[in-house]
Design a protein around this motif. Sequence first.
Motif, short mmCIF file in Angstrom:
data_model
loop_
_atom_site.label_atom_id
_atom_site.label_comp_id
_atom_site.label_asym_id
_atom_site.label_seq_id
_atom_site.Cartn_x
_atom_site.Cartn_y
_atom_site.Cartn_z
N TYR A 86 43.55 31.13 28.39
CA TYR A 86 43.03 30.47 29.59
C TYR A 86 42.11 31.41 30.37
O TYR A 86 41.22 30.95 31.09
CB TYR A 86 44.16 29.99 30.50
N PRO A 89 36.48 32.89 28.56
CA PRO A 89 35.48 31.84 28.80
C PRO A 89 35.56 30.78 27.69
O PRO A 89 36.30 30.94 26.72
CB PRO A 89 34.15 32.59 28.75
N THR A 90 34.78 29.73 27.82
CA THR A 90 34.78 28.65 26.83
C THR A 90 34.43 29.17 25.45
O THR A 90 34.98 28.72 24.45
CB THR A 90 33.77 27.56 27.25
N SER A 91 33.52 30.12 25.37
CA SER A 91 33.20 30.80 24.11
C SER A 91 32.87 32.25 24.43
O SER A 91 32.40 32.56 25.53
CB SER A 91 32.02 30.12 23.41
N TRP A 92 33.16 33.13 23.49
CA TRP A 92 32.89 34.55 23.69
C TRP A 92 32.70 35.23 22.35
O TRP A 92 33.13 34.73 21.31
CB TRP A 92 34.01 35.21 24.50
N PHE A 114 35.65 30.22 20.02
CA PHE A 114 35.72 29.12 20.97
C PHE A 114 37.16 28.94 21.44
O PHE A 114 38.08 28.88 20.62
CB PHE A 114 35.20 27.83 20.34
N ARG A 115 37.31 28.83 22.75
CA ARG A 115 38.64 28.70 23.33
C ARG A 115 39.36 27.46 22.81
O ARG A 115 40.55 27.49 22.52
CB ARG A 115 38.54 28.67 24.85
N GLY A 116 38.65 26.35 22.64
CA GLY A 116 39.26 25.12 22.14
C GLY A 116 39.85 25.30 20.75
O GLY A 116 40.96 24.83 20.47
#
Length: 163
Positions: A86, A89-92, A114-116
Amino acid sequence: MHHIIGLYTSKKTERLWLLDPHDQIIFRTDCFHSFGYFSLIAPAFEKYAQRDAGISITSINVKFCLRSDDLNEALEVLSDLEIELYQQPTSWWKYLGEIQYPRQPLRPIQPLLFRGRAFRLVHKLRALVLKAQAQEKCLVYGNGVLYRSLRGIKMPPGVVVYS
């Protein structure tokens, strides 16, 4: 290298372990993106590799088993990992090291994560842990030559297998 995580029903008389083909997660760490996601979860399970195999989870030919008394702790580890995700970031870009191909300069290995996707991986692991608890099974990890036996892949004729 191939890594596998899956469910196993412990049978004291069996020497070879074969994981349920429907309840598996497979990583191919020769792919940098897959290796990036593997590098997110591997540290959380390092202590089990040290306990059962006596070597790092990132070494070759590692196998460990999470039995019923380990599964509650594994759920806590996955919750902590989810909290860490959490904060991402959304992607890193994840730095994994450097590589040098012949006649080329040294290049960093930095797959875009990607966090998702990372959450889906943690949720799949959590589902495997919960299923292992509900069905009184073990959660097993293996890589290298142990990957072959956990998947049920037969060795070529003439290959001697030591246990």
